[in-house]
Scaffold this motif. Structure first.
Motif, PDB file in Angstrom:
ATOM      1  N   ALA A 215       0.826  -1.207   0.000  1.00 33.00           N
ATOM      2  CA  ALA A 215       0.000   0.000   0.000  1.00 33.00           C
ATOM      3  C   ALA A 215       0.861   1.258   0.000  1.00 33.00           C
ATOM      4  O   ALA A 215       1.628   1.506   0.935  1.00 33.00           O
ATOM      5  CB  ALA A 215      -0.917   0.009   1.222  1.00 33.00           C
ATOM      6  N   HIS A 216       0.727   2.062  -1.047  1.00 32.31           N
ATOM      7  CA  HIS A 216       1.470   3.312  -1.166  1.00 32.31           C
ATOM      8  C   HIS A 216       1.088   4.293  -0.066  1.00 32.31           C
ATOM      9  O   HIS A 216       1.919   5.106   0.373  1.00 32.31           O
ATOM     10  CB  HIS A 216       1.201   3.922  -2.550  1.00 32.31           C
ATOM     11  CG  HIS A 216       2.077   5.082  -2.890  1.00 32.31           C
ATOM     12  ND1 HIS A 216       1.777   6.374  -2.514  1.00 32.31           N
ATOM     13  CD2 HIS A 216       3.251   5.144  -3.564  1.00 32.31           C
ATOM     14  CE1 HIS A 216       2.723   7.188  -2.960  1.00 32.31           C
ATOM     15  NE2 HIS A 216       3.630   6.471  -3.592  1.00 32.31           N
ATOM     16  N   ALA A 217      -0.141   4.225   0.421  1.00 33.38           N
ATOM     17  CA  ALA A 217      -0.590   5.136   1.472  1.00 33.38           C
ATOM     18  C   ALA A 217       0.192   4.937   2.775  1.00 33.38           C
ATOM     19  O   ALA A 217       0.309   5.873   3.576  1.00 33.38           O
ATOM     20  CB  ALA A 217      -2.083   4.939   1.734  1.00 33.38           C
ATOM     21  N   ILE A 218       0.740   3.749   2.984  1.00 37.12           N
ATOM     22  CA  ILE A 218       1.523   3.462   4.184  1.00 37.12           C
ATOM     23  C   ILE A 218       3.013   3.630   3.920  1.00 37.12           C
ATOM     24  O   ILE A 218       3.737   4.225   4.717  1.00 37.12           O
ATOM     25  CB  ILE A 218       1.227   2.041   4.689  1.00 37.12           C
ATOM     26  CG1 ILE A 218      -0.243   1.909   5.081  1.00 37.12           C
ATOM     27  CG2 ILE A 218       2.140   1.681   5.874  1.00 37.12           C
ATOM     28  CD1 ILE A 218      -0.656   0.510   5.467  1.00 37.12           C
ATOM     29  N   CYS A 219       3.481   3.102   2.805  1.00 37.17           N
ATOM     30  CA  CYS A 219       4.895   3.193   2.416  1.00 37.17           C
ATOM     31  C   CYS A 219       4.957   3.797   1.014  1.00 37.17           C
ATOM     32  O   CYS A 219       4.659   3.104   0.031  1.00 37.17           O
ATOM     33  CB  CYS A 219       5.536   1.809   2.429  1.00 37.17           C
ATOM     34  SG  CYS A 219       7.223   1.761   1.776  1.00 37.17           S
ATOM     35  N   ASN A 243       3.886  -8.001  -0.281  1.00 37.57           N
ATOM     36  CA  ASN A 243       5.338  -8.133  -0.410  1.00 37.57           C
ATOM     37  C   ASN A 243       5.969  -8.022   0.969  1.00 37.57           C
ATOM     38  O   ASN A 243       5.675  -7.103   1.727  1.00 37.57           O
ATOM     39  CB  ASN A 243       5.859  -7.020  -1.331  1.00 37.57           C
ATOM     40  CG  ASN A 243       7.296  -7.225  -1.757  1.00 37.57           C
ATOM     41  OD1 ASN A 243       8.157  -7.554  -0.964  1.00 37.57           O
ATOM     42  ND2 ASN A 243       7.559  -7.006  -3.039  1.00 37.57           N
ATOM     43  N   PHE A 244       6.871  -8.956   1.318  1.00 39.83           N
ATOM     44  CA  PHE A 244       7.496  -8.969   2.633  1.00 39.83           C
ATOM     45  C   PHE A 244       8.732  -8.070   2.697  1.00 39.83           C
ATOM     46  O   PHE A 244       9.369  -7.975   3.752  1.00 39.83           O
ATOM     47  CB  PHE A 244       7.910 -10.389   3.017  1.00 39.83           C
ATOM     48  CG  PHE A 244       6.775 -11.347   3.277  1.00 39.83           C
ATOM     49  CD1 PHE A 244       5.461 -11.006   3.001  1.00 39.83           C
ATOM     50  CD2 PHE A 244       7.034 -12.612   3.790  1.00 39.83           C
ATOM     51  CE1 PHE A 244       4.421 -11.909   3.233  1.00 39.83           C
ATOM     52  CE2 PHE A 244       6.001 -13.516   4.034  1.00 39.83           C
ATOM     53  CZ  PHE A 244       4.694 -13.164   3.750  1.00 39.83           C
ATOM     54  N   GLY A 245       9.111  -7.425   1.601  1.00 38.29           N
ATOM     55  CA  GLY A 245      10.300  -6.583   1.574  1.00 38.29           C
ATOM     56  C   GLY A 245      10.167  -5.391   2.516  1.00 38.29           C
ATOM     57  O   GLY A 245       9.197  -4.642   2.438  1.00 38.29           O
ATOM     58  N   VAL A 246      11.171  -5.210   3.394  1.00 44.80           N
ATOM     59  CA  VAL A 246      11.034  -4.182   4.418  1.00 44.80           C
ATOM     60  C   VAL A 246      10.937  -2.777   3.831  1.00 44.80           C
ATOM     61  O   VAL A 246      10.220  -1.925   4.360  1.00 44.80           O
ATOM     62  CB  VAL A 246      12.174  -4.258   5.459  1.00 44.80           C
ATOM     63  CG1 VAL A 246      12.051  -5.531   6.278  1.00 44.80           C
ATOM     64  CG2 VAL A 246      13.549  -4.166   4.809  1.00 44.80           C
ATOM     65  N   HIS A 247      11.642  -2.506   2.706  1.00 47.51           N
ATOM     66  CA  HIS A 247      11.553  -1.149   2.164  1.00 47.51           C
ATOM     67  C   HIS A 247      10.297  -0.925   1.328  1.00 47.51           C
ATOM     68  O   HIS A 247      10.075   0.173   0.829  1.00 47.51           O
ATOM     69  CB  HIS A 247      12.817  -0.747   1.404  1.00 47.51           C
ATOM     70  CG  HIS A 247      13.166  -1.594   0.232  1.00 47.51           C
ATOM     71  ND1 HIS A 247      13.694  -2.856   0.362  1.00 47.51           N
ATOM     72  CD2 HIS A 247      13.093  -1.355  -1.096  1.00 47.51           C
ATOM     73  CE1 HIS A 247      13.927  -3.357  -0.834  1.00 47.51           C
ATOM     74  NE2 HIS A 247      13.577  -2.484  -1.736  1.00 47.51           N
ATOM     75  N   GLU A 251       7.249   2.796   6.755  1.00 48.89           N
ATOM     76  CA  GLU A 251       6.871   4.175   6.431  1.00 48.89           C
ATOM     77  C   GLU A 251       8.071   5.000   6.002  1.00 48.89           C
ATOM     78  O   GLU A 251       7.923   5.944   5.215  1.00 48.89           O
ATOM     79  CB  GLU A 251       6.199   4.836   7.638  1.00 48.89           C
ATOM     80  CG  GLU A 251       4.816   4.287   7.956  1.00 48.89           C
ATOM     81  CD  GLU A 251       4.159   5.054   9.090  1.00 48.89           C
ATOM     82  OE1 GLU A 251       4.809   5.971   9.647  1.00 48.89           O
ATOM     83  OE2 GLU A 251       3.000   4.738   9.426  1.00 48.89           O
ATOM     84  N   ASP A 252       9.280   4.654   6.509  1.00 48.84           N
ATOM     85  CA  ASP A 252      10.476   5.421   6.156  1.00 48.84           C
ATOM     86  C   ASP A 252      11.212   4.836   4.955  1.00 48.84           C
ATOM     87  O   ASP A 252      12.223   5.390   4.505  1.00 48.84           O
ATOM     88  CB  ASP A 252      11.423   5.536   7.351  1.00 48.84           C
ATOM     89  CG  ASP A 252      11.931   4.177   7.855  1.00 48.84           C
ATOM     90  OD1 ASP A 252      11.632   3.142   7.227  1.00 48.84           O
ATOM     91  OD2 ASP A 252      12.622   4.164   8.899  1.00 48.84           O
ATOM     92  N   GLY A 253      10.740   3.716   4.432  1.00 46.48           N
ATOM     93  CA  GLY A 253      11.339   3.123   3.243  1.00 46.48           C
ATOM     94  C   GLY A 253      12.733   2.566   3.440  1.00 46.48           C
ATOM     95  O   GLY A 253      13.413   2.239   2.459  1.00 46.48           O
ATOM     96  N   SER A 254      13.185   2.408   4.675  1.00 47.70           N
ATOM     97  CA  SER A 254      14.542   1.923   4.923  1.00 47.70           C
ATOM     98  C   SER A 254      14.605   0.403   4.779  1.00 47.70           C
ATOM     99  O   SER A 254      13.582  -0.277   4.736  1.00 47.70           O
ATOM    100  CB  SER A 254      15.008   2.333   6.319  1.00 47.70           C
ATOM    101  OG  SER A 254      14.470   1.481   7.307  1.00 47.70           O
ATOM    102  N   ASP A 287      13.716 -14.770  -1.329  1.00 44.98           N
ATOM    103  CA  ASP A 287      14.977 -14.902  -2.056  1.00 44.98           C
ATOM    104  C   ASP A 287      15.212 -13.778  -3.055  1.00 44.98           C
ATOM    105  O   ASP A 287      16.139 -13.856  -3.871  1.00 44.98           O
ATOM    106  CB  ASP A 287      15.090 -16.264  -2.763  1.00 44.98           C
ATOM    107  CG  ASP A 287      15.546 -17.351  -1.821  1.00 44.98           C
ATOM    108  OD1 ASP A 287      16.428 -17.068  -0.988  1.00 44.98           O
ATOM    109  OD2 ASP A 287      15.029 -18.477  -1.907  1.00 44.98           O
ATOM    110  N   GLY A 288      14.418 -12.709  -2.943  1.00 44.79           N
ATOM    111  CA  GLY A 288      14.622 -11.576  -3.838  1.00 44.79           C
ATOM    112  C   GLY A 288      14.751 -10.253  -3.124  1.00 44.79           C
ATOM    113  O   GLY A 288      14.957  -9.229  -3.774  1.00 44.79           O
ATOM    114  N   ILE A 289      14.657 -10.263  -1.777  1.00 45.94           N
ATOM    115  CA  ILE A 289      14.537  -8.998  -1.062  1.00 45.94           C
ATOM    116  C   ILE A 289      14.864  -9.191   0.413  1.00 45.94           C
ATOM    117  O   ILE A 289      14.863 -10.324   0.903  1.00 45.94           O
ATOM    118  CB  ILE A 289      13.103  -8.443  -1.251  1.00 45.94           C
ATOM    119  CG1 ILE A 289      13.074  -6.938  -1.135  1.00 45.94           C
ATOM    120  CG2 ILE A 289      12.112  -9.115  -0.308  1.00 45.94           C
ATOM    121  CD1 ILE A 289      11.887  -6.305  -1.826  1.00 45.94           C
ATOM    122  N   CYS A 290      15.138  -8.086   1.117  1.00 44.91           N
ATOM    123  CA  CYS A 290      15.345  -8.133   2.569  1.00 44.91           C
ATOM    124  C   CYS A 290      13.988  -8.161   3.261  1.00 44.91           C
ATOM    125  O   CYS A 290      13.146  -7.294   3.016  1.00 44.91           O
ATOM    126  CB  CYS A 290      16.127  -6.907   3.045  1.00 44.91           C
ATOM    127  SG  CYS A 290      17.823  -6.823   2.446  1.00 44.91           S
TER     128      CYS A 290
END
Length: 336
Positions: A215-219, A243-247, A251-254, A287-290
């Motif tokens: 959701a773009h509204a959150i991240c 998507n389980f990717g943390v960034h 909210e901060d995209g880190s 296997d594709g993301i943090c």
């Protein structure tokens, strides 16, 4: 369902094929990465979309357009890895071409693998390769990864921006959408920029699918979907896989992997609010993301399921998110 048990998960996206040097490695418990057969068995992972992603050749930037002949050679090699896994599995892994086959695999304890291409870089504008790959088992296609090709433009991952990052589908892209509809191939709008998304929404007769987006509204990552896009997916009776990717979660995209599961639950809540309970699933990007440390690898699936249960999602809701929603959308797209 007994306490502590959860429904089998069908997952919208993983990149394990890109991680494997040898197909036999899929049957070995690995210390690195997120997914292999032994860990899948322990976690209730019943299968999903196995992505063919083409890395750039040496000396070329990741977001530059690829040479189609190079992309095709690499894609055929990656697809062959998946077929070799099936051959080596002695019946434990099955490449599936229908929702009915996925259902049978879930019932029989067989891992169901859908051949998916993350970007149409390998496909010629005459679409000959598309027809050949469909005969070989291709059932899901992302028009782009985060780079342009002959069909559309992908979004570059620049945190804090919208997905409105360029032109829409080319004329070849429009032909590709129509051909996928005719063949019954899922069109994945993850990685597609916003104008391309709206072109697909206008053209496609199939449910809109984002296999691994949030959701773009959150991240506010351009890889995530705006509320307007979510509403279009709902109107098409499509689906979004979390998507389980943390960034794509934070909210901060880190890329801080010290990210609590509650952030994932918040995205699920937002998706359910805008899509309805019948149009939300998982698209882990294993296997594709943090991913969050709290998940760790595929064995963390029961943890997100438990968090959803504790948050108030009922047993039928969990079954829908785990696999029922995916099976419904795939049946509508594939016709069986």
């Amino acid at each position: 369902m007994k306490e502590g048990e959860f429904p089998i998960v069908f997952d919208g996206h993983n990149d394990v094929l890109e991680r494997l040097d040898d197909p036999a490695g899929f049957f070995e418990r690995r210390e690195e990465g997120h997914l292999d057969l032994p860990r899948a068995r322990e976690s209730g992972f019943g299968g999903g979309m196995f992505a063919v992603w083409v890395p750039p050749p040496e000396g070329k930037a990741a977001h530059e357009t690829l040479d189609p002949s190079y992309a095709l050679r690499y894609s055929l090699s990656a697809a062959a890895t998946l077929f070799r896994i099936e051959e080596l599995s002695e019946g434990q892994v099955r490449i599936v071409r229908s929702a009915g086959e996925i259902r049978s695999c879930i019932n029989e304890g067989i891992l169901a693998a859908v051949l998916h291409m993350e970007g149409a870089d390998a496909i010629d504008t005459d679409l000959d390769a598309l027809h050949v790959l469909h005969r070989a088992g291709l059932r899901s296609l992302g028009i782009v990864w985060s780079r342009p090709n002959a069909f559309a433009e992908g979004v570059r991952v620049r945190f804090g921006s919208t997905p409105d990052t360029g032109a829409g589908l080319t004329e070849a892209g429009r032909r590709l959408v129509r051909a996928c509809n005719e063949l019954g191939i899922v069109i994945d709008v993850s990685h597609l920029n916003e104008r391309g998304f709206w072109d697909v929404a206008e053209l496609s007769e199939a449910p809109l699918v984002a296999t691994h987006s949030n959701a773009h509204a959150i991240c506010p990552s351009p890889r995530n979907l705006t509320d307007a896009q979510l509403e279009a997916i709902a109107a098409s009776d499509g689906i979004v896989g979390l998507n389980f990717g943390v960034h794509f979660l934070r909210e901060d995209g880190s890329e801080d992997t010290d990210t609590p599961i509650e952030v994932m639950v918040r995205h699920i809540d937002h998706l359910v609010e805008h899509l309805g309970m019948e149009r939300v699933g998982f698209g882990s990007d294993f296997d594709g993301i943090c991913i969050p440390d709290a998940i760790g690898d595929v064995r963390g699936l029961p943890r997100i399921m438990q968090a959803l249960r504790e948050h108030g999602y009922g047993e039928e809701d969990l079954k829908k998110i785990a696999h029922e929603n995916w099976l419904r959308v795939l049946r509508k797209t594939w016709g069986r």
